[in-house]
Enzyme design. Structure first.
Site: not given
Length: 238
Positions: A16-18, A188
């Site tokens: 995941d990025l954000d 997250d």
């Protein structure tokens, strides 16, 4: 680091990025302010247009077209287009204006303070296994300066339904030529990242950056294979 399930061989890692590779909260706050200001400035009739009024348009659009949820950029652009149409702009003018406002949005969306730990960890991991980015958002790895660590990036909308739907997880496995269980997904969010990747057959790593307690969080539907508190901990898994 906590283990909840036995880890199998890891032949690739998806991220995941954000809020996994960087803190996205201040980025989104600033981006929302700047892009809304650009919308207000685009036409005199929108000078006093409030964020609450904009959110109402987003909600109305989602109610009419539920599938737009899977492409947050297009959902945002169409909402801006609707605001411009409502003050009397033609369809062509509203479309052009929506793209202009979205240019401002994407400019600020990429102003991220990327932690050095992220660069170092991705570089180390990328020398050992293929890395892939999978995001529900509209962050651009190229503009973030981290694209060179990834084999490819998948974004909800153009590449399938948003996580926790399995579309992008399955596509990543297909493109990598690996069985899902050979891939570790790191994220997250306990629903979109952990539960989503587990249901797709992958191994899951929850990065707990806000000192959450897995046993007391309502979103903890499925246990990840492993929980970490800093990205660099991933290097001990390979």
């Amino acid at each position: 680091m906590k283990f909840y399930r036995p880890l199998g061989p890891i032949k690739a890692i998806t991220f995941d990025l954000d809020d996994t590779l960087y803190d996205n909260h201040p980025v989104i706050r600033k981006t929302a302010l700047e892009s809304h200001a650009a919308l207000q400035a685009y036409h005199p009739a929108l000078r006093d247009f409030t964020p609450a009024q904009y959110q109402q348009l987003r909600d109305e659009l989602l109610a009419r077209e539920p599938e737009i949820y899977h492409d947050v950029s297009e959902w945002r652009r169409r909402s801006v287009e609707l605001a411009l149409s409502n003050v009397g702009l033609s369809a062509a003018e509203a479309t052009a204006g929506s793209h202009a406002v979205m240019d401002v949005f994407h400019q600020w969306r990429s102003v991220v303070e990327m932690p050095e730990e992220t660069h170092q960890t991705l570089a180390w991991l990328g020398e050992r296994v293929p890395l892939v980015a999978i995001t529900n958002g509209n962050a651009c790895p190229e503009k973030l300066g981290i694209h060179h660590y990834f084999q490819f990036a998948l974004r909800a909308g153009p590449h399938g339904r948003a996580k926790p739907w399995q579309d992008m997880y399955q596509l990543a496995a297909e493109r990598l030529g690996l069985a899902p269980e050979e891939i570790l997904h790191v994220g997250d969010d306990l629903t979109t990242d952990v539960a989503g990747s587990l249901r797709a057959g992958m191994q899951a790593c929850w990065i707990n950056l806000r000192d959450g307690n897995l046993m007391k969080i309502n979103d903890a539907r499925l246990l990840p294979h492993v929980e970490i508190h800093q990205l660099a901990s991933l290097t001990s898994l390979l």
